[in-house]
Design a protein around this motif. Structure first.
Motif, mmCIF file in Angstrom:
data_model
loop_
_atom_site.group_PDB
_atom_site.id
_atom_site.type_symbol
_atom_site.label_atom_id
_atom_site.label_comp_id
_atom_site.label_asym_id
_atom_site.label_seq_id
_atom_site.Cartn_x
_atom_site.Cartn_y
_atom_site.Cartn_z
ATOM 1 N N GLU A 125 0.847 -1.192 0.000
ATOM 2 C CA GLU A 125 0.000 0.000 0.000
ATOM 3 C C GLU A 125 0.885 1.245 0.000
ATOM 4 O O GLU A 125 1.869 1.328 0.742
ATOM 5 C CB GLU A 125 -0.893 -0.004 1.249
ATOM 6 C CG GLU A 125 -1.946 1.081 1.252
ATOM 7 C CD GLU A 125 -2.847 0.986 2.477
ATOM 8 O OE1 GLU A 125 -3.584 1.961 2.732
ATOM 9 O OE2 GLU A 125 -2.799 -0.053 3.180
ATOM 10 N N GLY A 126 0.572 2.198 -0.861
ATOM 11 C CA GLY A 126 1.407 3.378 -1.033
ATOM 12 C C GLY A 126 1.167 4.435 0.029
ATOM 13 O O GLY A 126 0.249 4.340 0.844
ATOM 14 N N PRO A 127 1.990 5.483 0.034
ATOM 15 C CA PRO A 127 1.830 6.580 0.991
ATOM 16 C C PRO A 127 0.670 7.496 0.579
ATOM 17 O O PRO A 127 0.151 7.404 -0.541
ATOM 18 C CB PRO A 127 3.165 7.317 0.888
ATOM 19 C CG PRO A 127 3.596 7.096 -0.535
ATOM 20 C CD PRO A 127 3.140 5.706 -0.877
ATOM 21 N N TYR A 128 0.282 8.370 1.468
ATOM 22 C CA TYR A 128 -0.679 9.417 1.129
ATOM 23 C C TYR A 128 0.099 10.529 0.414
ATOM 24 O O TYR A 128 1.059 11.062 0.961
ATOM 25 C CB TYR A 128 -1.350 9.975 2.386
ATOM 26 C CG TYR A 128 -2.223 8.970 3.106
ATOM 27 C CD1 TYR A 128 -3.574 8.861 2.806
ATOM 28 C CD2 TYR A 128 -1.686 8.144 4.096
ATOM 29 C CE1 TYR A 128 -4.378 7.937 3.473
ATOM 30 C CE2 TYR A 128 -2.480 7.224 4.771
ATOM 31 C CZ TYR A 128 -3.830 7.119 4.454
ATOM 32 O OH TYR A 128 -4.632 6.212 5.110
ATOM 33 N N VAL A 129 -0.317 10.844 -0.784
ATOM 34 C CA VAL A 129 0.421 11.830 -1.594
ATOM 35 C C VAL A 129 -0.421 13.095 -1.764
ATOM 36 O O VAL A 129 -1.560 13.036 -2.229
ATOM 37 C CB VAL A 129 0.780 11.249 -2.977
ATOM 38 C CG1 VAL A 129 1.528 12.290 -3.805
ATOM 39 C CG2 VAL A 129 1.605 9.974 -2.835
ATOM 40 N N GLN A 130 0.168 14.233 -1.376
ATOM 41 C CA GLN A 130 -0.484 15.532 -1.534
ATOM 42 C C GLN A 130 0.199 16.268 -2.694
ATOM 43 O O GLN A 130 1.417 16.411 -2.718
ATOM 44 C CB GLN A 130 -0.376 16.369 -0.252
ATOM 45 C CG GLN A 130 -0.534 15.593 1.047
ATOM 46 C CD GLN A 130 -1.865 14.877 1.152
ATOM 47 O OE1 GLN A 130 -2.849 15.297 0.539
ATOM 48 N NE2 GLN A 130 -1.907 13.793 1.908
ATOM 49 N N HIS A 131 -0.625 16.727 -3.628
ATOM 50 C CA HIS A 131 -0.093 17.402 -4.820
ATOM 51 C C HIS A 131 0.089 18.889 -4.543
ATOM 52 O O HIS A 131 -0.863 19.599 -4.223
ATOM 53 C CB HIS A 131 -1.041 17.210 -6.006
ATOM 54 C CG HIS A 131 -0.561 17.852 -7.274
ATOM 55 N ND1 HIS A 131 -1.394 18.201 -8.303
ATOM 56 C CD2 HIS A 131 0.695 18.219 -7.667
ATOM 57 C CE1 HIS A 131 -0.693 18.748 -9.276
ATOM 58 N NE2 HIS A 131 0.565 18.772 -8.912
ATOM 59 N N ILE A 132 1.327 19.386 -4.694
ATOM 60 C CA ILE A 132 1.616 20.809 -4.503
ATOM 61 C C ILE A 132 1.351 21.560 -5.807
ATOM 62 O O ILE A 132 1.780 21.142 -6.878
ATOM 63 C CB ILE A 132 3.084 21.036 -4.091
ATOM 64 C CG1 ILE A 132 3.394 20.283 -2.796
ATOM 65 C CG2 ILE A 132 3.386 22.520 -3.928
ATOM 66 C CD1 ILE A 132 4.859 20.327 -2.426
ATOM 67 N N SER A 133 0.639 22.671 -5.697
ATOM 68 C CA SER A 133 0.356 23.504 -6.861
ATOM 69 C C SER A 133 0.307 24.950 -6.411
ATOM 70 O O SER A 133 -0.122 25.258 -5.290
ATOM 71 C CB SER A 133 -0.982 23.106 -7.499
ATOM 72 O OG SER A 133 -1.378 24.062 -8.472
ATOM 73 N N ILE A 134 0.728 25.883 -7.278
ATOM 74 C CA ILE A 134 0.694 27.289 -6.898
ATOM 75 C C ILE A 134 -0.740 27.815 -6.832
ATOM 76 O O ILE A 134 -0.991 28.876 -6.274
ATOM 77 C CB ILE A 134 1.523 28.166 -7.861
ATOM 78 C CG1 ILE A 134 0.992 28.066 -9.301
ATOM 79 C CG2 ILE A 134 2.979 27.822 -7.784
ATOM 80 C CD1 ILE A 134 1.641 29.051 -10.236
#
Length: 413
Positions: A125-134
């Motif tokens: 199971e993968g990590p929780y990924v948060q997408h950074i955007s301006i």
């Protein structure tokens, strides 16, 4: 000669860059620090004369991206890639034995996380990924990490945003910053230095000139020989009264100095029209020269550069600048120094056009086309108000006192 690099980054990242940069010779670093990457555009306006700019990450780069094309110096940024992510994950697992699925990580490009896990053949199971955007406030990223922690879904946070890391530390949530590898930082610094050196080498790029002489001129060979010699040009005859010249930007800059041009015109003493073009190819440079020639009158020279800025007419123009004396920044400096807004604007453009941050009174006098005494008075006013500083002396081969070397001490970009 060392390359002076301005770096826009966070205070925490500054310490890491300083420790790594010691292994690189011939560079000088000057830092402009932000609390949040969104401050990068404002910091661009504070940069003092330097050779190149490096932004300490993709996020400050994205915030400043629209303004970078206006800079007269080369720029670069430290990019986040799979190597940074894999190094950080390895460090976390090795030091804290945190399972990957118990991690929340924010990154510029989520696909990089997938690529790393695929490369190591991870099938859990993968990590929780948060997408950074301006377009997404960093507070949103922070809240997502905190929410996962509060629901006991995670044991650790990896963040690419230094302000988010600081806030997580205050809330005593286990976290670490994304590790930019030593190799990536060294490579970015060396790339930035190389870009600066390449820009300076542009002074030898090709330039095309077009010369027109009245048809009834009986001494056209004398005219073309004088001009070709002065500009270090080779030439070919196009028609009975027109010629095409080939030289370099460095040679052209020398001949365009007012004193040199006036001497050349006195030697020729015959009507002529001359225009030069810069371009990314000989064809483009020729087209630019043709456009510039359309503006030229007798005894005048115009230049159209690769950015389609028309410069001239030489030698009668005040300069090659587009001056904005209504700029409040310029007006404030003028008020404090008792210099005219015109002179302040010229000094700013003098700095922008030079390949070196350092200069002598003679350099500035030649650019402003005023006497050495007048230039020294101008410099003294700048130094007295902290807008310039003496940084050394230049020994000459002639007798007399050494020349003082100065640097401007205010934002010129």
């Amino acid at each position: 000669m060392s390359t002076k690099i301005a770096i826009i980054c966070s205070k925490a990242f500054m310490q890491r860059i300083i420790s790594i940069a010691q292994t690189i010779t011939n560079i000088q670093l000057e830092f402009y620090l932000y609390n949040h990457p969104a401050e990068a555009p404002a910091l661009l306006k504070q940069i003092k004369p330097c050779d190149a700019l490096l932004l300490g990450g993709t996020l400050p780069y994205l915030h400043a991206q629209s303004l970078l094309s206006e800079l007269p110096i080369p720029w670069n940024y430290i990019k986040q890639d799979e190597t940074a992510i894999s190094t950080t994950l390895l460090s976390l697992v090795a030091k804290h034995a945190i399972p990957i699925h118990r991690i929340s990580i924010d990154v510029m490009n989520p696909i990089f996380v997938d690529n790393v896990l695929t490369e190591i053949e991870y099938d859990g199971e993968g990590p929780y990924v948060q997408h950074i955007s301006i377009t997404e406030p960093t507070e949103t990223i922070l809240r997502q990490h905190i929410a996962l922690w509060n629901t006991k879904s995670i044991d650790f946070v990896i963040t690419s945003i230094h302000s988010v890391f600081d806030e997580l530390q205050q809330q005593q949530i286990p976290a670490m910053r994304m590790l930019d590898t030593t190799n990536a930082i060294i490579q970015s610094l060396e790339e930035t230095r190389s870009k600066s050196l390449l820009t300076k080498s542009e002074s030898v790029k090709a330039v095309v000139g077009l010369l027109e002489i009245p048809e009834d001129t009986s001494v056209q060979s004398t005219i073309i020989n004088h001009i070709a010699k002065a500009t270090f040009s080779t030439y070919k005859q196009i028609t009975s009264h027109s010629f095409e010249l080939y030289t370099t930007a460095g040679h052209l800059q020398k001949v365009l100095e007012k004193g040199n041009l006036e001497k050349l015109i006195q030697k020729i003493n015959q009507p002529f029209k001359l225009a030069f073009g810069y371009g990314h190819s000989i064809l483009e440079a020729t087209q630019h020269a043709q456009h510039a020639l359309a503006f030229t009158k007798s005894y005048e020279i115009y230049v159209l550069d690769e950015h389609k800025n028309l410069l001239g007419p030489f030698p009668n123009s005040e300069g090659r600048l587009s001056l904005k004396t209504d700029d409040p920044y310029v007006l404030q400096m003028a008020k404090l120094t008792s210099l005219s807004p015109l002179n302040i604007s010229k000094i700013i453009n003098f700095s922008r056009e030079r390949q070196s941050a350092q200069f002598t009174a003679q350099n500035l006098a030649e650019y402003l086309q005023v006497t050495r005494r007048t230039t020294e008075r101008i410099i003294k006013k700048l130094v007295d108000k902290g807008y310039a500083k003496a940084v050394g002396e230049e020994m000459t081969h002639q007798q007399g006192r050494p020349r003082t070397i100065y640097e401007l001490n205010f934002a010129t970009y």
